[in-house]
Design a protein around this motif. Structure first.
Motif, short mmCIF file in Angstrom:
data_model
loop_
_atom_site.label_atom_id
_atom_site.label_comp_id
_atom_site.label_asym_id
_atom_site.label_seq_id
_atom_site.Cartn_x
_atom_site.Cartn_y
_atom_site.Cartn_z
N CYS A 325 -8.55 15.80 -2.88
CA CYS A 325 -9.22 15.12 -1.75
C CYS A 325 -10.74 15.00 -1.90
CB CYS A 325 -8.96 15.90 -0.46
SG CYS A 325 -7.28 15.77 0.14
N LEU A 326 -11.26 13.90 -1.43
CA LEU A 326 -12.70 13.70 -1.29
C LEU A 326 -12.96 13.31 0.17
CD1 LEU A 326 -13.45 11.54 -4.47
CD2 LEU A 326 -13.82 13.99 -4.21
N ARG A 327 -14.21 13.51 0.61
CA ARG A 327 -14.57 13.14 1.99
C ARG A 327 -15.75 12.17 1.94
NH1 ARG A 327 -17.87 17.43 5.21
NH2 ARG A 327 -19.47 16.20 4.16
N VAL A 328 -15.59 11.05 2.60
CA VAL A 328 -16.69 10.06 2.61
C VAL A 328 -17.24 9.94 4.02
CG1 VAL A 328 -15.07 8.09 2.87
CG2 VAL A 328 -17.38 7.70 1.98
N SER A 329 -18.57 10.01 4.14
CA SER A 329 -19.20 9.79 5.44
C SER A 329 -19.28 8.29 5.66
CB SER A 329 -20.62 10.35 5.46
OG SER A 329 -20.63 11.69 5.04
N VAL A 330 -19.14 7.88 6.91
CA VAL A 330 -19.22 6.45 7.21
C VAL A 330 -20.69 6.04 7.29
CG1 VAL A 330 -18.55 4.63 8.83
CG2 VAL A 330 -17.06 6.62 8.50
N GLY A 331 -21.05 5.03 6.52
CA GLY A 331 -22.44 4.57 6.51
C GLY A 331 -22.57 3.21 7.18
N LEU A 332 -23.62 2.50 6.80
CA LEU A 332 -23.81 1.13 7.27
C LEU A 332 -22.81 0.23 6.54
CD1 LEU A 332 -27.71 1.04 7.26
CD2 LEU A 332 -26.19 1.13 9.26
N PRO A 333 -22.51 -0.96 7.10
CA PRO A 333 -21.51 -1.82 6.46
C PRO A 333 -21.75 -2.00 4.95
CG PRO A 333 -22.14 -2.74 8.57
CD PRO A 333 -23.00 -1.53 8.36
N GLU A 334 -23.02 -2.21 4.56
CA GLU A 334 -23.26 -2.48 3.13
C GLU A 334 -23.03 -1.22 2.28
OE1 GLU A 334 -25.33 -3.01 5.64
OE2 GLU A 334 -27.36 -2.24 5.23
N GLU A 335 -23.29 -0.04 2.86
CA GLU A 335 -23.04 1.21 2.12
C GLU A 335 -21.53 1.43 1.96
OE1 GLU A 335 -26.67 4.14 3.34
OE2 GLU A 335 -25.28 3.60 4.96
N ASN A 336 -20.79 1.13 3.01
CA ASN A 336 -19.34 1.30 2.95
C ASN A 336 -18.73 0.31 1.96
OD1 ASN A 336 -19.71 3.20 4.96
ND2 ASN A 336 -19.44 1.69 6.59
N ASP A 337 -19.28 -0.90 1.93
CA ASP A 337 -18.81 -1.87 0.94
C ASP A 337 -19.07 -1.36 -0.47
OD1 ASP A 337 -17.87 -3.62 2.82
OD2 ASP A 337 -19.68 -4.87 2.86
N ALA A 338 -20.27 -0.79 -0.67
CA ALA A 338 -20.61 -0.27 -2.00
C ALA A 338 -19.64 0.85 -2.39
CB ALA A 338 -22.06 0.25 -2.01
N PHE A 339 -19.29 1.69 -1.42
CA PHE A 339 -18.34 2.78 -1.69
C PHE A 339 -16.96 2.21 -2.06
CE2 PHE A 339 -14.79 4.92 0.56
CZ PHE A 339 -14.58 5.95 -0.35
N LEU A 340 -16.49 1.23 -1.27
CA LEU A 340 -15.15 0.68 -1.51
C LEU A 340 -15.09 0.01 -2.88
CD1 LEU A 340 -14.39 -0.75 2.05
CD2 LEU A 340 -13.18 1.13 0.90
N GLU A 341 -16.16 -0.70 -3.22
CA GLU A 341 -16.22 -1.37 -4.52
C GLU A 341 -16.20 -0.33 -5.65
OE1 GLU A 341 -19.46 -4.24 -6.32
OE2 GLU A 341 -18.97 -4.77 -4.24
N ALA A 342 -17.01 0.71 -5.49
CA ALA A 342 -17.09 1.76 -6.51
C ALA A 342 -15.74 2.48 -6.64
CB ALA A 342 -18.19 2.76 -6.16
N LEU A 343 -15.07 2.67 -5.52
CA LEU A 343 -13.79 3.38 -5.55
C LEU A 343 -12.75 2.54 -6.28
CD1 LEU A 343 -12.05 5.79 -4.63
CD2 LEU A 343 -11.63 4.58 -2.48
N GLU A 344 -12.71 1.26 -5.94
CA GLU A 344 -11.72 0.40 -6.58
C GLU A 344 -11.96 0.34 -8.09
OE1 GLU A 344 -9.46 -3.38 -4.85
OE2 GLU A 344 -11.35 -2.88 -3.85
#
Ligand code: PMP
Length: 351
Positions: A325-344
């Motif tokens: 498991c990892l835990r991600v804090s919810v950020g601003l929309p662009e930060e969350n997009d960056a996270f989702l892109e990096a994860l994929e």
């Protein structure tokens, strides 16, 4: 040889790694406008820093009591709620009596108990990340703990425990601390209980609503309970700048905080949806400003892959029951997009 009793303990671990997108500490992604920053700078410049601050932080308490709809006498302030967890661990029950908390949960409950040499009654959560009531009642019967810490919502799993289970545990006669650090994202609370019962207190913090740097934690309790805990407080534990800035933030700039909190709630729900649809990823429902997710690949390696792509999340896979498991804090929309892109992109690396 001097005996240092705590020699084999390890300190609270914080993430110090730098990254372009930091989503590891459950902070609010609040960006203050320039004029707000200037107003704060003006107020801070007026502080006579050669003087001690108000030891009881009365003006800040007035603002907080209005904010929470309680009396000033219901409040005890700490240098973060961490300090209040420590105070409670010292104040409630004898040191040879036990402290109960489910695991995994916020590490400070364990650290404080170990620091004081208190017995720890740690009961693993069930598959749904809720309290395992039967196992908890059994452990409580066996070890008779005096004090319970319940993170509501629970960090790092994200959801609130079932209220009925908490109420059932409290019936066993434990002094129960409901840690509502993430209240602004859950809107679920035991505040009424804390104001009417001697055996329940609530913890809140300004850290998760944009003021982590100020270190202001709040205990809410019946007046006589608050009076007793307040005796524990180290003198002047809320610094002058923290008192001044927190007052401004909770009054003049509060609309900015509210707007950011509602963005984060919307983004949390979006992030959860997207993660649910991603292959090899299982997010857990969250009432907080972070999401726990399990992936089918080794968490340590995924953590590094994300970091290589400029995104820092919290690796919680070392905690019992949170393998993978990892835990991600919810950020601003662009930060969350960056996270989702990096994860994929990272996950592709494992196929
Ligand atoms: N309780 C919980 C459940 C938390 O997650 C945190 C911070 N991560 C705290 C308390 C401590 O908050 P503070 O910054 O007020 O010390």
């Amino acid at each position: 040889m001097i005996s240092i009793r705590i020699k084999n303990l390890s300190p609270y671990k914080t993430e110090t790694t730098q990254a372009k997108v930091r989503l590891s500490s459950n902070e609010l992604p609040l960006r203050l406008p320039e004029e707000a920053k200037q107003k704060i700078a003006q107020e801070v410049a007026k502080i006579p820093i050669n003087k001690y601050p108000d030891p009881e932080a009365e003006e800040l308490k007035d603002v907080l009591s209005e904010h929470f709809g309680v009396k000033r006498e219901n409040l005890v302030l700490g240098n973060g709620s961490d300090e209040l967890i420590y105070y409670l661990s010292i104040a409630i029950g004898e040191f040879d009596s036990g402290v109960f908390y489910p695991i995994p949960s916020f590490p400070m409950y364990q650290i404080s108990a170990r620091m004081l040499g208190r017995k720890r009654i740690e009961v693993p959560l069930n598959q749904d990340m809720d309290i395992d009531l039967e196992a908890s009642l059994r452990a409580i019967k066996d070890s008779s703990p005096i004090l319970a810490f319940l993170s509501y919502p629970n960090n790092p799993t994200g959801a609130c425990f079932s209220r009925e289970k908490i109420e059932r545990i409290r019936e066993e006669g434990l002094f129960t601390v409901i840690d509502e650090a993430y209240f602004h994202f859950s809107k679920k609370s035991f505040l009424k209980d804390a104001l009417s019962r001697e055996d329940t207190v609530v913890l809140r913090t300004l850290s998760k609503i944009g003021m982590a740097g100020l270190r202001v934690g709040i205990l809410i309790a019946k007046e006589d309970v608050a009076y007793e805990i307040n005796k524990m407080r180290l003198p002047f534990n809320i610094t002058y700048p923290s008192q001044v800035i927190a007052k401004l933030m909770l009054t003049e700039f509060y609309p900015l905080i509210e707007e950011c909190v509602s963005t984060v709630i919307k983004e949390r729900d979006r992030l959860f949806q997207v993660l649910s649809q991603m292959e090899g990823v299982k997010p857990y429902p969250s009432d907080a400003n972070f999401i726990l997710f399990r992936s089918s690949v080794p968490a340590d390696r995924l953590h590094v892959e994300l970091l290589r792509r400029g995104v820092l999340v919290r690796n919680v896979s070392y905690m019992a029951g949170l393998e993978g498991c990892l835990r991600v804090s919810v950020g601003l929309p662009e930060e969350n997009d960056a996270f989702l892109e990096a994860l994929e992109d990272s996950l592709k690396n494992f196929t």
